[in-house]
Design an enzyme around this catalytic site. Structure first.
Site, PDB file in Angstrom:
ATOM      1  N   CYS A 100      -3.285  -5.095   1.462  1.00  8.24           N
ATOM      2  CA  CYS A 100      -2.007  -4.917   0.761  1.00  8.24           C
ATOM      3  C   CYS A 100      -1.111  -6.149   0.812  1.00  8.24           C
ATOM      4  O   CYS A 100      -0.139  -6.236   0.066  1.00  8.24           O
ATOM      5  CB  CYS A 100      -1.269  -3.709   1.330  1.00  8.24           C
ATOM      6  SG  CYS A 100      -2.179  -2.158   1.172  1.00  8.24           S
ATOM      7  N   HIS A 106       6.081  -4.129  -0.309  1.00  3.23           N
ATOM      8  CA  HIS A 106       4.864  -3.375  -0.572  1.00  3.23           C
ATOM      9  C   HIS A 106       5.176  -1.884  -0.553  1.00  3.23           C
ATOM     10  O   HIS A 106       5.812  -1.380   0.380  1.00  3.23           O
ATOM     11  CB  HIS A 106       3.805  -3.713   0.477  1.00  3.23           C
ATOM     12  CG  HIS A 106       2.657  -2.760   0.490  1.00  3.23           C
ATOM     13  ND1 HIS A 106       1.928  -2.455  -0.649  1.00  3.23           N
ATOM     14  CD2 HIS A 106       2.115  -2.023   1.493  1.00  3.23           C
ATOM     15  CE1 HIS A 106       0.991  -1.586  -0.344  1.00  3.23           C
ATOM     16  NE2 HIS A 106       1.079  -1.301   0.945  1.00  3.23           N
ATOM     17  N   ASN A 142       0.646   4.053  -3.696  1.00  4.04           N
ATOM     18  CA  ASN A 142       0.357   2.774  -3.033  1.00  4.04           C
ATOM     19  C   ASN A 142      -0.799   2.122  -3.770  1.00  4.04           C
ATOM     20  O   ASN A 142      -1.923   2.624  -3.742  1.00  4.04           O
ATOM     21  CB  ASN A 142       0.011   3.035  -1.566  1.00  4.04           C
ATOM     22  CG  ASN A 142      -0.311   1.775  -0.786  1.00  4.04           C
ATOM     23  OD1 ASN A 142      -0.653   0.734  -1.351  1.00  4.04           O
ATOM     24  ND2 ASN A 142      -0.224   1.867   0.533  1.00  4.04           N
TER      25      ASN A 142
END
Length: 334
Positions: free
Chosen positions: A111, A254, A284
């Site tokens: 990520c 993020h 996500n």
């Protein structure tokens, strides 16, 4: 002095939308739990036969149109879900964009990958190795999730986002500021896919333990590390830029889950309404998270030219990173 300047932005989400209702029909969970703990209501997933390169090419084309350029001098792809273990996916993306004979490579920082990609791209431009680059964050997490695992299946979605970087000067809008990047491989098992690599070989003679072919995450430990590392990297990047945290107009963090965003906001003492968030609609999306949130901010008007912007991310590895920029005047191309 040369700097890497954001000159174009593009994003792409696959058309298929998966709602919480669809997931709770087969998982032991509830819509209220998903909304309150993760903050996700819908997520986009690719159709069978599609891959990360398909998402990435669409996002990259839009970024090129946004920048008003036909091509660039190289492609960097941040992804956890390459089309194949070998070769890298970036060269295929480049060729499908008509970019032949340019450098193209993948970055695997989960990520944090997009922020790492920006850092690498900025280094190539400031060193004079490249005059322009595409940095793409693309992931198709639906391809590595255990469909019966309620702790991960409700969190992630698929998508891609991309920016065009060009050479410019450090004092112009869009110029990437100082980076703060880090990792801690001692905690690699907190976010992992154990099978398929050289440690658990993809072989008919070696059968991995059940479930090792799927993405796995230790949620509680990841939460604590994500908050601490994103906050630390953010403070360092802002300080190196010469800003105070109170001067930051927008934070593009993020999109891990809403509770992490809330906690980072509290740690940095930056009001939560300065955090651009699209996790409710897309989940996500790993390496695609930050560029998708950037595009969301432009569309909604939350992100405007002249604003001081902080980018910060955390992912498997463990990895983390942050950087800053003053947002430039640019428009999205659909």
């Amino acid at each position: 002095m040369r700097a890497a300047v954001v000159a174009g932005l593009g994003s792409w989400l696959p058309p298929r939308v998966v709602t919480n209702d669809e997931l709770i029909a087969r998982l032991d969970t509830t819509d209220e739990w998903i909304r309150s703990r993760i903050g996700v209501v819908t997520r986009h997933v690719i159709e069978p036969g599609a891959a990360t390169s398909d998402l990435s090419v669409e996002a990259a084309r839009r970024a090129l149109r946004s920048a008003g350029v036909p091509g660039v001098g190289g492609v960097i792809l941040a992804t956890t879900t390459p089309d194949r273990p070998c070769p890298a996916t970036a060269p295929e993306i480049a060729s499908r964009l008509g970019l032949i004979d340019v450098p193209a490579f993948d970055i695997a920082a989960v990520c944090t990958g997009f922020v790492y990609g920006l850092g690498v791209g900025a280094g190539l431009i400031t060193a004079g190795i490249a005059d322009s680059l595409l940095v793409v964050g693309g992931d198709a997490y639906s391809t590595i999730l255990n469909p019966q695992d309620r702790t991960t299946s409700v969190i992630f979605g698929d998508g891609a986002g991309a920016v065009v970087l060009r050479a410019g000067s450090p004092d112009e809008p869009g110029a990437l500021g100082p980076f703060d990047l880090g990792s801690d491989g001692r905690l690699a098992d907190l976010i992992t896919v154990r099978a398929g690599g050289s440690r658990q070989r993809s072989s008919r003679d070696v059968v991995p333990p059940p479930g090792d072919e799927f993405f796995q995450m230790e949620g509680r430990q990841v939460f604590a590390n994500a908050v601490a590392r994103m906050s630390e990297a953010s403070r360092n990047a802002v300080k190196r830029q010469g800003w105070a945290a109170s001067e930051v107009d927008r934070v593009i963090a993020h999109q891990a889950n809403v509770r992490i965003l809330d906690a980072v906001s509290a740690e940095l003492d930056v009001p939560r309404d300065r955090f651009v968030s699209n996790i409710t609609d897309v989940g996500n999306t790993s390496a695609a998270s930050i560029p998708l949130a950037l595009a969301h901010g432009v569309r909604t008007g939350e992100l405007r030219a002249g604003q001081k912007v902080l980018l910060t991310a955390f992912g498997g590895g463990l990895t983390w990173g942050a950087t800053t920029l003053v947002w430039p005047e640019l428009s999205l191309a659909e």
